[in-house]
Write a protein that holds these residues in place. Structure first.
Motif, PDB file in Angstrom:
ATOM      1  N   THR A 141       0.172   1.474   4.234  1.00  0.00           N
ATOM      2  CA  THR A 141      -1.024   2.466   3.929  1.00  0.00           C
ATOM      3  C   THR A 141      -0.776   3.703   3.141  1.00  0.00           C
ATOM      4  O   THR A 141      -1.648   4.080   1.956  1.00  0.00           O
ATOM      5  CB  THR A 141      -1.768   3.110   5.378  1.00  0.00           C
ATOM      6  OG1 THR A 141      -1.852   1.853   6.061  1.00  0.00           O
ATOM      7  CG2 THR A 141      -2.934   3.678   5.007  1.00  0.00           C
ATOM      8  N   THR A 161      -0.267   2.449  -0.583  1.00  0.00           N
ATOM      9  CA  THR A 161      -1.533   2.382  -1.257  1.00  0.00           C
ATOM     10  C   THR A 161      -2.244   3.595  -1.529  1.00  0.00           C
ATOM     11  O   THR A 161      -2.852   3.638  -2.701  1.00  0.00           O
ATOM     12  CB  THR A 161      -2.439   1.311  -0.286  1.00  0.00           C
ATOM     13  OG1 THR A 161      -1.803   0.297   0.229  1.00  0.00           O
ATOM     14  CG2 THR A 161      -3.639   1.283  -1.023  1.00  0.00           C
ATOM     15  N   LEU A 162      -2.270   4.576  -0.666  1.00  0.00           N
ATOM     16  CA  LEU A 162      -2.520   5.830  -1.088  1.00  0.00           C
ATOM     17  C   LEU A 162      -2.210   6.602  -2.237  1.00  0.00           C
ATOM     18  O   LEU A 162      -2.905   7.130  -3.006  1.00  0.00           O
ATOM     19  CB  LEU A 162      -2.682   6.894   0.388  1.00  0.00           C
ATOM     20  CG  LEU A 162      -3.171   8.213   0.044  1.00  0.00           C
ATOM     21  CD1 LEU A 162      -4.714   8.139  -0.079  1.00  0.00           C
ATOM     22  CD2 LEU A 162      -2.849   8.989   1.430  1.00  0.00           C
ATOM     23  N   SER A 210       2.802  -0.606   9.144  1.00  0.00           N
ATOM     24  CA  SER A 210       1.810  -0.240   8.789  1.00  0.00           C
ATOM     25  C   SER A 210       1.479   0.950   7.947  1.00  0.00           C
ATOM     26  O   SER A 210       0.849   1.346   6.993  1.00  0.00           O
ATOM     27  CB  SER A 210       0.667  -0.229   9.939  1.00  0.00           C
ATOM     28  OG  SER A 210       0.654  -1.392  10.718  1.00  0.00           O
TER      29      SER A 210
END
Length: 360
Positions: free
Chosen positions: A103, A106-107, A99
């Motif tokens: 995440t 993507t950031l 996860s």
């Protein structure tokens, strides 16, 4: 209410205060030629956050984390090996990392898009950017007397060389002045400037944009404090300076002032370059990090590692190595942001504003 007449007295009325101010103003006209020498921070810290290759720092962070994980698990946590062999612990560790990697990736992609968006815009904005760039290049050509180089390192080198030439002209023009204190201050000032310029010019020689070498050399040239001392000399010795002397002072100040926006432009381009590199590298390492996390979730519980290596149970080594691999995107982010944030902090002010206590 009666007013104390002493309360409104100017501090300049006290001769002792005058002497102290003059002594402080005359001190430290010459400054160190490198950022490291001017900083109170340790050599190792500056090497780690600025000079070292970012991939090397990433590797060192990963190595330190892996060794710390193994040492803590082997020496300080009882039954750590048996805990690692449980499905609950493996599921908790690596499902969380999956996860976090998705995440974080993507950031980072979002940050990359923001950087790229700086280069996008309507035709009018692009024309204005081009016009401003060409105006600055034409202004530079007038000052250096030749076409402005296209290479960033060569451009900064020409700018630094211009300040050196004008410092020599200033020193020569002051040589016949009757004010001995003025001549002493200008000699010390120009000697420091010329030495700093020579060292920075040598560092810029052969440096290519994309590496930190160009920006590092530019940071070593402390033009801001040089402008301040130049302004102070002009103010303190206004009665002794001739029109010719003042002309050379103004010329040198103009060339030093030109170095400021040139360095800031190179710094901005480097930040964009570095953040795009960071985005690409994180995307590259995220794939093997996800693969390792998935492998540990899917296959580790069925495996048995009864052996030891160098007296350490293989389970601790394998889980530690896998966990370290999953953290590589985060270590990359740390190594790059450390450099970008350090440079940004050291260059917050443009011009003769000294923010760091060690440089005042």
């Amino acid at each position: 209410m009666s007013e104390n007449p002493d309360q409104g007295a100017d501090v300049d009325a006290d001769p002792d205060v005058d002497t102290e101010i003059d002594a402080d103003a005359e001190a430290d006209i010459g400054t160190a030629n490198t950022m490291q020498a001017r900083s109170s921070e340790s050599r190792i810290k500056l090497w780690a956050v600025l000079k070292a290759e970012r991939l090397l720092i990433t590797g060192l962070l990963a190595l330190v984390f892996f060794l710390s994980f193994v040492v803590i698990g082997e020496l300080f946590v009882p039954n750590f090996e048996s805990t690692l062999r449980t499905d609950e612990m493996i599921n908790y560790m690596f499902s969380t990392m999956i996860s976090a990697i998705i995440t974080g990736t993507t950031l980072v992609v979002t940050i990359s898009q923001l950087v790229i968006s700086q280069e996008n815009g309507p035709l009018g904005e692009q024309r204005e950017r081009m016009s401003n760039t060409m105006d600055f290049r034409e202004y530079t050509e007038e000052m250096i007397g030749s076409p402005s180089p296209a290479d960033p390192s060569a451009f900064l080198r020409e700018t630094v060389s211009l300040t050196e030439r004008r410092a020599k002209l200033l020193r020569a023009s002051i040589a016949d002045n009757d004010d001995e204190q003025l001549k002493a201050e200008v000699d010390e000032y120009t000697e420091s400037l010329i030495g700093n310029a020579e060292e920075v010019r040598d560092q810029l020689e052969g440096a290519s944009f994309g590496s930190f070498g160009v920006l590092n050399a530019a940071l070593n040239y402390n033009y801001g404090i040089k402008i301040f001392h130049l302004e102070r000399i002009a103010n303190d010795h206004a009665d002794s300076l001739t029109d010719e002397n003042m002309g050379h002072l103004d010329d040198l100040k103009s060339s030093l002032s030109m170095f400021g926006p040139a360095r800031e432009h190179v710094k901005t381009l480097y930040f964009e370059w570095a953040l795009i590199d960071l985005s690409q590298l994180i995307l590259y390492v995220s794939v093997p990090a996800l693969l390792v996390s998935g492998t540990m979730l899917g296959f580790y519980s069925g495996l048995s590692f009864p052996n030891t290596t160098f007296g350490i149970n293989d389970s601790i080594l394998i889980v530690g190595a896998a966990f370290t691999v999953t953290l590589l995107p985060f270590f990359l982010l740390i190594s790059y942001i450390l450099r970008v944030a350090t440079v940004a902090k050291r260059t917050l002010a443009i011009g003769p504003l000294i923010l760091r206590e060690s440089a005042r």
